[in-house]
Scaffold this active site. Structure first.
Site, PDB file in Angstrom:
ATOM      1  N   ARG A 249       0.789  -0.957  -0.195  1.00 48.47           N
ATOM      2  CA  ARG A 249      -0.202  -0.462  -0.744  1.00 48.47           C
ATOM      3  C   ARG A 249       1.208   1.373  -0.428  1.00 48.47           C
ATOM      4  O   ARG A 249       1.888   1.345   0.851  1.00 48.47           O
ATOM      5  CB  ARG A 249      -0.575  -0.285   1.034  1.00 48.47           C
ATOM      6  CG  ARG A 249      -2.433  -0.468   0.747  1.00 48.47           C
ATOM      7  CD  ARG A 249      -3.117  -0.124   0.398  1.00 48.47           C
ATOM      8  NE  ARG A 249      -4.498  -0.648   0.168  1.00 48.47           N
ATOM      9  CZ  ARG A 249      -4.538  -1.706  -0.204  1.00 48.47           C
ATOM     10  NH1 ARG A 249      -3.971  -2.257  -0.567  1.00 48.47           N
ATOM     11  NH2 ARG A 249      -5.905  -2.360  -0.146  1.00 48.47           N
TER      12      ARG A 249
ATOM     13  N   HIS B 293      -1.459  -0.271  -9.749  1.00 49.61           N
ATOM     14  CA  HIS B 293      -1.543  -0.337  -8.757  1.00 49.61           C
ATOM     15  C   HIS B 293      -3.008  -1.403  -9.338  1.00 49.61           C
ATOM     16  O   HIS B 293      -3.548  -1.583  -9.609  1.00 49.61           O
ATOM     17  CB  HIS B 293      -2.922  -0.049  -7.055  1.00 49.61           C
ATOM     18  CG  HIS B 293      -2.652  -0.545  -6.437  1.00 49.61           C
ATOM     19  ND1 HIS B 293      -3.826   0.374  -5.782  1.00 49.61           N
ATOM     20  CD2 HIS B 293      -3.399  -1.996  -6.372  1.00 49.61           C
ATOM     21  CE1 HIS B 293      -3.752  -0.459  -4.182  1.00 49.61           C
ATOM     22  NE2 HIS B 293      -3.618  -1.979  -4.815  1.00 49.61           N
TER      23      HIS B 293
ATOM     24  N   GLU C  46      -1.879   8.067  -4.536  1.00 49.70           N
ATOM     25  CA  GLU C  46      -2.745   7.647  -5.313  1.00 49.70           C
ATOM     26  C   GLU C  46      -3.627   7.461  -5.912  1.00 49.70           C
ATOM     27  O   GLU C  46      -4.459   7.670  -5.251  1.00 49.70           O
ATOM     28  CB  GLU C  46      -2.626   6.545  -5.586  1.00 49.70           C
ATOM     29  CG  GLU C  46      -2.677   5.748  -4.922  1.00 49.70           C
ATOM     30  CD  GLU C  46      -2.955   3.779  -4.923  1.00 49.70           C
ATOM     31  OE1 GLU C  46      -1.615   3.520  -4.792  1.00 49.70           O
ATOM     32  OE2 GLU C  46      -2.992   3.665  -5.109  1.00 49.70           O
TER      33      GLU C  46
HETATM   34  C1  GLV Z   1      -5.451  -4.026  -3.466  1.00 49.20           C
HETATM   35  O1  GLV Z   1      -5.119  -3.252  -3.227  1.00 49.20           O
HETATM   36  C2  GLV Z   1      -6.155  -5.109  -2.920  1.00 49.20           C
HETATM   37  O2  GLV Z   1      -6.442  -4.515  -0.964  1.00 49.20           O
HETATM   38  O3  GLV Z   1      -7.053  -5.652  -2.714  1.00 49.20           O
END
Ligand code: GLV
Length: 325
Positions: A238, A285, A267
């Site tokens: 993250r 991401h 982001e």
């Molecule tokens: C993606 O980042 C998730 O947490 O599934």
């Protein structure tokens, strides 16, 4: 009358069909980014929400949607949701653990290989017409095989990253809030160590922790300085786990060799410093983004919502204190 739900992002048709069997569905199939006001307006008369990490679910939103009984996130992480506020209001929160572990581990490996062997930089060099000749010292990278892989956060995804290292004959060390049992350590071939030693010894540091106040800037200036100057940092966890400003500086100054990043603070806005650097691979991401995994995540969230609003216990309840029965 069927319960009313809001799906805040575009989802797959079969997921919508399934939801429509149980609910009156409002879905953002045009996939516009809903600002908090628009989101609150749409949520006002709903019994449940299916959300993504792009939506903030907090007291302000919940107070505008007094009928909401469940918020089902299409993600394993749920730092976009104020779980304490939900629990206070008796709102069930669910996530999608398990279904995305392998795909996310694959992407961590894509970043390990891309950074070590300068794949995106080399590809840009070819595309830009800069490749005029072959020479011995061209695009020298770092070996992955035989190197030391340090994993911070040894949950399911961290373990999936570790398992893949066997094929590269790597030494795997890890740090985690709690140590794994000896059989699991044996099976995945990983040795427990503290964070400081992990940073000092690893050629690749992969982050796989959830984001929380406890992991905010887990990797900052001092941690980057502790790493080898030849080391590579990979963040598929993250944004906010890494202090991006400190990382830009470390990459610029040669404190570490390179970084592979799928997630960023704030982001999709990036620290502009990243864009001027060649020793960083930047992804939007997409850790879990394969066709089958994103489908499985959406369907998992849908099943959680159906269970939550039809009197059952959702399989992936985060605030377990709300478990019925
Ligand atoms: C993606 O980042 C998730 O947490 O599934």
């Amino acid at each position: 009358m069927k319960p009313k739900i809001l799906v805040t992002r575009e989802v797959f048709d079969d997921v919508l069909d399934y939801l429509r069997q149980h609910f009156e569905v409002t879905s953002n199939q045009d996939d516009v980014q809903l600002d908090p006001e628009r989101l609150a307006g749409l949520a006002a008369d709903k019994d449940g929400l299916m959300t993504a990490l792009t939506e903030r679910v907090d007291e302000a939103l919940l107070s505008r949607g007094p009928k909401i009984k469940a918020v089902c996130n299409i993600a394993v992480g749920y730092n976009n949701i104020d779980v304490a506020a939900c629990t206070r209001r008796g709102v069930m929160v669910t996530n999608t653990p398990g279904v995305l572990d392998e795909s996310t581990a694959d992407l961590a490996w894509a970043l390990i290989l891309a950074t070590a062997r300068r794949v995106t930089e080399a590809e840009a060099y070819v595309r830009n017409g800069e490749w005029k000749r072959w020479y011995l010292k061209q695009m020298l990278g770092a070996d992955v095989h035989g190197a030391t892989l340090g994993i911070i956060g040894m949950g399911r995804i961290g373990q999936a990253v570790a398992r893949r290292a066997a094929g590269f004959e790597m030494k795997v060390i890890y740090h985690n809030r709690s140590r794994l049992d000896p059989e699991t350590e044996d099976r995945i071939g990983a040795t427990y160590t503290n964070k400081e030693q992990l940073l000092e010894q690893s050629d690749f540091v992969v982050l796989q922790v959830p984001y929380s106040a406890a992991t905010h800037h887990l990797i900052g200036e001092a941690d980057l300085k502790r790493m080898k100057p030849t080391a590579i940092l990979v963040n598929t966890a993250r944004g906010g786990v890494v202090d991006d400003a400190a990382l830009v500086k470390a990459l610029k100054d040669g404190t570490i060799r390179a970084a592979g990043l799928d997630v960023f603070e704030n982001e999709p806005a990036l620290n502009p410093g990243f864009l001027d650097l060649r020793n960083v691979v930047l992804l939007p991401h997409i850790g879990s983004s394969t066709e089958s995994t994103r489908r499985a995540m959406a369907m998992t969230a849908a099943r959680n919502l159906v269970a939550a609003l039809t009197g059952g216990s959702p399989p992936n309840l985060v605030n377990a204190e709300l478990k019925s029965g």
